[in-house]
Design a protein around this motif. Sequence first.
Motif, PDB file in Angstrom:
ATOM      1  N   ALA A   1       1.318   3.823  -3.292  1.00  0.00           N
ATOM      2  CA  ALA A   1       1.075   5.052  -3.354  1.00  0.00           C
ATOM      3  C   ALA A   1       2.250   6.179  -3.772  1.00  0.00           C
TER       4      ALA A   1
ATOM      5  N   LYS B   1       0.897  -1.122   0.069  1.00  0.00           N
ATOM      6  CA  LYS B   1       0.076  -0.035   0.044  1.00  0.00           C
ATOM      7  C   LYS B   1       0.870   1.219   0.191  1.00  0.00           C
ATOM      8  N   ASP B   2       2.099   1.309   0.684  1.00  0.00           N
ATOM      9  CA  ASP B   2       2.757   2.521   0.668  1.00  0.00           C
ATOM     10  C   ASP B   2       3.513   2.596  -0.526  1.00  0.00           C
TER      11      ASP B   2
END
Length: 315
Positions: free
Chosen positions: A247, A243-244
């Motif tokens: 992004a 997820k990081d």
Amino acid sequence: MLYLIYGPDEYARSEALAALKARVPADVADLNMTTLDGRRTTLDDLVTACEAMPFLADRRLVIVYDLLKHQKAGKERDELRAYLERVPDFCDLVFIESEDVDRRSALFTFLKKHASVHECLPREGAALLTWLHERAQSLDVSLDRDAAQRLTLLAGNDGRLLVNELAKLASFVGRGGRITVREVDLLVADMQEQNLFAFIDDLSARRRSAALSSLRRLFDDGQAAQYILFMMARQVRILLGVKDLVAQRMRPDDIAAQLGQKPFVVRKAIEQVRGFSDADLRQLHRRLLELDHASKTGRAEIEAGLELIVADMCS
């Protein structure tokens, strides 16, 4: 002659049935084989199929799927049992049961005494490894012992799945080739990992009933609850990392390289993280760590704790 082929190993059942089908001349097989669905078959249907004379062959084959499972006690079952004593000599009547049968039933007791019975159980331990080596030889490849053990670790002991995976490996190394652990790790998906993916899919979509069923499937794989807890925590950490990096607009292959994961694991995680916020994932990870600590200090039972976490996450 009467036959009963039953048990949970689908591939073993299909092999046993194929051996019986091979006895019927191929050029007239369609005229001398009848297949019936036991859920809808009546005694009249069975009698008609069994008593039809063979055409240009010595015998005919009648195959009935899952009749014992759906046959209720009473007059109909008694009449079926009585007919089994007078099935024509030219007919091979085969009962195929995809699930275990009621061993206390009159039909099973009769078949146990008067039929050729083949119980198809999944192979285990040394017998499974020996079978894999024999299958590899039939494909004109060699299979290292360590590779065979690794294959069963990843794919389990499902006969159909193992045959398919072994065929894929044999095709990769070519005739006369050697299958090592390297090829197995490269080509064979971890079924427990696949089940974990399915569970996370259900959890991320907040499908409570499906998620609880998927969790139970993980338990049924035979792994310890502590290991499942570890694998869930590991997957959540992967999701947090993915997820990081998503992004940051990193490409999937670059994410896989940075996290040290297989590309297909990362691609799957990219789909799954859409169902979680950062807060969801961090809360889930925290609760898993708390459950781990509580289980080690005797304050919680892991299976019940995991089910509670799933129920809360999906509420």
